[in-house]
Structures are given as C-alpha cells and as structure tokens.
Design a protein around this motif. Structure first.
Motif, PDB file in Angstrom:
ATOM      1  N   SER A 231       0.846  -1.189   0.000  1.00  0.00           N
ATOM      2  CA  SER A 231       0.000   0.000   0.000  1.00  0.00           C
ATOM      3  C   SER A 231       0.880   1.236   0.000  1.00  0.00           C
ATOM      4  N   ASP A 232       0.335   2.344  -0.508  1.00  0.00           N
ATOM      5  CA  ASP A 232       1.076   3.603  -0.518  1.00  0.00           C
ATOM      6  C   ASP A 232       0.370   4.609   0.383  1.00  0.00           C
ATOM      7  N   HIS A 233       0.819   5.869   0.330  1.00  0.00           N
ATOM      8  CA  HIS A 233       0.225   6.902   1.168  1.00  0.00           C
ATOM      9  C   HIS A 233      -1.009   7.518   0.522  1.00  0.00           C
ATOM     10  N   GLY A 234      -1.401   7.001  -0.627  1.00  0.00           N
ATOM     11  CA  GLY A 234      -2.672   7.384  -1.224  1.00  0.00           C
ATOM     12  C   GLY A 234      -3.735   6.410  -0.777  1.00  0.00           C
ATOM     13  N   SER A 235      -4.497   5.906  -1.713  1.00  0.00           N
ATOM     14  CA  SER A 235      -5.531   4.909  -1.389  1.00  0.00           C
ATOM     15  C   SER A 235      -5.337   3.650  -2.221  1.00  0.00           C
ATOM     16  N   ASN A 236      -4.094   3.360  -2.576  1.00  0.00           N
ATOM     17  CA  ASN A 236      -3.788   2.214  -3.422  1.00  0.00           C
ATOM     18  C   ASN A 236      -3.326   1.028  -2.579  1.00  0.00           C
ATOM     19  N   LEU A 237      -3.962  -0.102  -2.809  1.00  0.00           N
ATOM     20  CA  LEU A 237      -3.592  -1.375  -2.178  1.00  0.00           C
ATOM     21  C   LEU A 237      -3.539  -2.420  -3.280  1.00  0.00           C
ATOM     22  N   SER A 238      -2.366  -3.044  -3.475  1.00  0.00           N
ATOM     23  CA  SER A 238      -2.152  -3.921  -4.611  1.00  0.00           C
ATOM     24  C   SER A 238      -1.526  -5.235  -4.190  1.00  0.00           C
ATOM     25  N   ALA A 239      -1.756  -6.249  -5.016  1.00  0.00           N
ATOM     26  CA  ALA A 239      -1.104  -7.544  -4.854  1.00  0.00           C
ATOM     27  C   ALA A 239       0.078  -7.607  -5.812  1.00  0.00           C
ATOM     28  N   LEU A 240       1.252  -7.972  -5.288  1.00  0.00           N
ATOM     29  CA  LEU A 240       2.487  -7.963  -6.053  1.00  0.00           C
ATOM     30  C   LEU A 240       2.966  -9.387  -6.283  1.00  0.00           C
ATOM     31  N   ASP A 241       3.338  -9.688  -7.534  1.00  0.00           N
ATOM     32  CA  ASP A 241       3.909 -10.987  -7.883  1.00  0.00           C
ATOM     33  C   ASP A 241       5.414 -10.920  -7.640  1.00  0.00           C
ATOM     34  N   LEU A 242       5.914 -11.695  -6.682  1.00  0.00           N
ATOM     35  CA  LEU A 242       7.327 -11.636  -6.319  1.00  0.00           C
ATOM     36  C   LEU A 242       8.229 -12.335  -7.320  1.00  0.00           C
ATOM     37  N   ARG A 243       7.661 -13.025  -8.295  1.00  0.00           N
ATOM     38  CA  ARG A 243       8.483 -13.660  -9.323  1.00  0.00           C
ATOM     39  C   ARG A 243       8.831 -12.685 -10.431  1.00  0.00           C
ATOM     40  N   THR A 244       7.932 -11.768 -10.714  1.00  0.00           N
ATOM     41  CA  THR A 244       8.136 -10.835 -11.827  1.00  0.00           C
ATOM     42  C   THR A 244       8.224  -9.386 -11.385  1.00  0.00           C
ATOM     43  N   GLY A 245       7.756  -9.081 -10.179  1.00  0.00           N
ATOM     44  CA  GLY A 245       7.733  -7.698  -9.728  1.00  0.00           C
ATOM     45  C   GLY A 245       6.588  -6.899 -10.308  1.00  0.00           C
ATOM     46  N   ARG A 246       5.612  -7.587 -10.883  1.00  0.00           N
ATOM     47  CA  ARG A 246       4.469  -6.902 -11.475  1.00  0.00           C
ATOM     48  C   ARG A 246       3.278  -6.915 -10.537  1.00  0.00           C
ATOM     49  N   ILE A 247       2.457  -5.879 -10.639  1.00  0.00           N
ATOM     50  CA  ILE A 247       1.235  -5.804  -9.849  1.00  0.00           C
ATOM     51  C   ILE A 247       0.175  -6.679 -10.499  1.00  0.00           C
ATOM     52  N   MET A 248      -0.346  -7.656  -9.752  1.00  0.00           N
ATOM     53  CA  MET A 248      -1.352  -8.558 -10.280  1.00  0.00           C
ATOM     54  C   MET A 248      -2.722  -7.896 -10.347  1.00  0.00           C
ATOM     55  N   TYR A 249      -3.083  -7.168  -9.297  1.00  0.00           N
ATOM     56  CA  TYR A 249      -4.335  -6.426  -9.301  1.00  0.00           C
ATOM     57  C   TYR A 249      -4.294  -5.395  -8.181  1.00  0.00           C
ATOM     58  N   THR A 250      -5.128  -4.371  -8.306  1.00  0.00           N
ATOM     59  CA  THR A 250      -5.255  -3.316  -7.307  1.00  0.00           C
ATOM     60  C   THR A 250      -6.703  -3.247  -6.846  1.00  0.00           C
ATOM     61  N   TYR A 251      -6.904  -3.183  -5.542  1.00  0.00           N
ATOM     62  CA  TYR A 251      -8.264  -3.120  -5.010  1.00  0.00           C
ATOM     63  C   TYR A 251      -8.889  -1.758  -5.327  1.00  0.00           C
ATOM     64  N   SER A 252     -10.142  -1.787  -5.703  1.00  0.00           N
ATOM     65  CA  SER A 252     -10.861  -0.559  -6.049  1.00  0.00           C
ATOM     66  C   SER A 252     -11.828  -0.193  -4.937  1.00  0.00           C
ATOM     67  N   GLY A 253     -12.272   1.055  -4.941  1.00  0.00           N
ATOM     68  CA  GLY A 253     -13.268   1.509  -3.982  1.00  0.00           C
ATOM     69  C   GLY A 253     -12.715   1.915  -2.638  1.00  0.00           C
ATOM     70  N   LEU A 254     -11.395   2.096  -2.506  1.00  0.00           N
ATOM     71  CA  LEU A 254     -10.798   2.517  -1.236  1.00  0.00           C
ATOM     72  C   LEU A 254     -10.661   4.031  -1.239  1.00  0.00           C
ATOM     73  N   ALA A 255     -11.221   4.674  -0.213  1.00  0.00           N
ATOM     74  CA  ALA A 255     -11.232   6.130  -0.185  1.00  0.00           C
ATOM     75  C   ALA A 255     -10.112   6.721   0.649  1.00  0.00           C
ATOM     76  N   GLY A 256      -9.563   5.968   1.595  1.00  0.00           N
ATOM     77  CA  GLY A 256      -8.524   6.493   2.468  1.00  0.00           C
ATOM     78  C   GLY A 256      -7.234   5.719   2.372  1.00  0.00           C
ATOM     79  N   SER A 257      -6.181   6.329   2.884  1.00  0.00           N
ATOM     80  CA  SER A 257      -4.876   5.668   2.896  1.00  0.00           C
ATOM     81  C   SER A 257      -4.910   4.463   3.832  1.00  0.00           C
TER      82      SER A 257
END
Length: 392
Positions: A257-283
C-alpha cells in the motif's frame, strides 16, 4: 472469522482510543495462546486475554517503556514462540518481557539498537529480527545475542556513513545501499516497511526479506547472497512511497500500500502488480492476510477513512470487498488471530462474491395477465432491449 468475531476485535481497538491520542494504539500482536498485546502512544503496553462474544477483555499484564519520550513511537511488537513479548521503538529501545511460568517472574531485559527506525519485525521462529529506517539499512540480528548482557554498547551512529562500518555485535547481516543514480549521486536510504518472506524450499540458514522505501520501490533481499537487493522493483507505490508491505497468502505473493488509497497484490516472481483493489477512499493504515493454510485466502485492512474491510485475495482475478465496517476511530493496526475454524464457512476462491447473476437469479419472473400473444411479448421485449442500448 464470522462478522460477529470481527466486530469484537474492532471493539478492542475502539476502547484503546477513548483516552485520546496519548493512549492511541500504535502496535498490536496476537499470540497462539489467545492473548493480545497492545502498545500505546504514551509508551505503555498491555497484555489482554482475547475476549469472547459474551465477555470483555481481561488485563493480564501491563508495563511502560522507561526510555520512551513524547517524540518516540513503537515500530515493532511481537510474541515469541515461548509467548514472551518483544517491543521496539523508533529510538532503538528494545525490550524483552518474560511471561510468568509456574509462579516464577523474571525481570525484563532491555538493550539498544540503532535509532531512526521505521519498522521492526520478528521472524516466525523468533530466532532473528530485522529492522530498517531513515538512513538505516535493512539489518538482521540474532535475538538471543541482541539481549546478551555482555554485548558491547552501540558505537556512535553516523547517519549515512554507517554503511561503511563493521557489523555491530549481535548483528548478523546488513544490506548495502543500491548503486548511485544516473547522475552518479548517492540514493537516500529510507526503508518504511519490511516483512520476512517464507524460506520454504531454500537450503541452509538465511532469510528472504521484502522492504518498501519512501521512493516507492520494493526491494527483495536474500541474506545468503550479496548485501545488495536481489530484486529492485521501482514505482510500485504511486503516492508518497510505500507505506505498508506484507507477505501474502502464497509463496510468491505480497501486498503493498502507498500513502494514497492504493492497495495492490504484487507478484514476487516478476515484480508486477497482479491487481489493485478498487473503492478505497482512504490511505491504508494496516493490512493482515490470513495464512496459506486458510481454505479461502482473505486480506483484512484498516484505512484512514475509518473503515475496516475484509477482502478476498484470489490468485488469478481481482480481489473484492466482503465486509466493510465503519468504526469510531481510525484503526492503526490489524492482525489475524490465527483462528482456522471459520475457514470452512468462507466462500471458495473461484466463487464470484460480487456476481450480478446471483442477484438476478434470486428474483422471480413476473408475468402480466393482460399480455397479448407470445409474438407480441417477444416484440415488446426486443423493443425494450433496443431502448436500453440507446440509453433511452
């Protein structure tokens, strides 16, 4: 957990904030013996028995960090496998609280580690701990050696130059800063969050550690390899750098997660974001995934919009929100209590909990007794479909 069990846990956090900012909960940990330890902003810490649905929490033990000042905060708190408690502040104040056994009470042990810490975590077996911070590289220590009374006092801390110093007594590994940037300038060190990764399948001693930085990158370290990261994934956090990084339910998964409202799942094999949760209003303030043994992988989160959320954590599709509960005060810490009893009742991963088809399938068809022939009904149906397509 069931919805009722989650509400009980939320009540504990609310009670901790009623005394104001001075008693705000900064860290939280749960033991396998159904006990919870909380660390407050005034330097005090308390151990409670986990309450049941019809019972309130019971205070078991309480103490206060004597070296704590108004400028300090807790950056780490954990139960050891022996059910002892270790706490750590950003000022490098490390304390080991022994639990009473057979009526015998042992005096707590204290020691000092480098200052300006942002995160301190204990390994699963309790034999090691790691930390990182502002101009403090990721470092791994031997827990028993750190609390050895014969250990020498820490040498003076020299900020960025500390990377050239030898290992401190009790320290077994320390990361090295990444290479200079394209202008050949030294890159600042600011580790904001870190977590131990699973070492299943590896040979020999060592740890895999994941660390997030203020610059928005996520770095993976292997303490058996070089001191520099074995992987450095940049621009993972989009707003204000990485706030929280936590290993996921699976071996090659982590949540960031970052200091915005982004929360993501990270693939540790490739370093790519698999998906980001939507609908989050706060950090996001804190996240807590269930273990890999859980039948349905789940992820709990608390955010600054004062909502507690329980998410699905699928491996091949986007995650969804199962429970969204508003609480009176911002929950700074969320932990999973390790209870596996409710996993059998949770929806399976391949079930779409937000499927619109499930909603419409539950609505019965209603026929108009004054309707005309089948051909007329079909014609009216086609007309209505055309109007919906045109937005009429």
């Amino acid at each position: 957990m069931s919805e009722g069990e989650w509400k009980t846990d939320i009540a504990i956090l609310d009670d901790g904030g009623k005394a104001g900012k001075a008693r705000a909960i900064q860290r939280l940990a749960v033991s396998k013996h159904d006990q919870v330890v909380v660390a407050h902003a005034d330097g005090s810490a308390s151990i409670f028995e986990c309450p049941t649905e019809d019972d309130s929490s019971k205070l078991v033990q309480e103490w206060k960090e004597s070296r704590f000042s108004s400028e300090n905060k807790y950056v780490g708190l954990a139960f050891t496998p022996n059910n002892d408690v270790i706490s750590c502040t950003d000022g490098g104040h490390l304390r080991l609280i022994y639990r009473e056994e057979g009526g015998e009470t042992k005096a707590p042990l204290t020691t000092a580690i480098p200052k300006r810490l942002c995160e301190w975590v204990l390994s699963d077996d309790g034999a090691s701990f790691a930390y990182g911070g502002d101009e403090v590289e990721v470092s791994v220590w031997d827990t028993s050696r750190a609390f050895d009374s014969s250990r020498n006092v820490l040498p003076p801390q020299t900020g960025g130059k500390r990377k050239n110093m030898d290992l401190i007594e009790g320290e077994v590994w320390r990361a090295r800063n990444v290479a200079n940037d394209f202008l050949n300038l030294r890159q600042p060190v600011h580790n904001t969050s870190l977590t131990f990764l699973s070492t299943s399948g590896t040979k020999g001693p060592g740890h895999h550690i994941l660390a997030g930085s203020r610059l928005g990158s996520v770095r993976r370290y292997d303490t058996r390899a070089a001191r520099r990261p074995v992987a450095d994934w940049k621009d993972i956090a989009k707003v204000g750098g990485v706030k929280t990084v936590q290993r996921g339910n699976r071996e090659h998964e982590a949540f960031v997660s970052d200091h915005g409202s982004n929360l993501s799942a990270l693939d540790l094999r490739t370093g790519r974001i698999m998906y980001t949760y939507s609908g989050l209003a706060g950090s996001i303030a804190s996240i807590a995934p269930t273990s890999s043994a859980f039948q349905t992988p789940l992820l709990a989160s608390s955010s600054l919009d004062r909502f507690f959320r329980l998410h699905t954590a699928p491996s091949s599709q986007k995650g969804a929100v199962l429970i969204k509960e508003w609480i009176k005060s911002t929950a700074q810490c969320v932990v999973w209590d390790g209870d596996m009893s409710s996993s059998k009742d949770a929806p399976k991963e391949d079930e779409d909990t937000d499927s619109d088809e499930d909603v419409w399938n539950g609505i019965p068809n209603v026929e108009d007794d004054n309707s005309g022939s089948d051909s007329e009904s079909e014609g009216e149906t086609e007309t209505r479909k055309k109007k919906r397509k045109k937005g009429l």
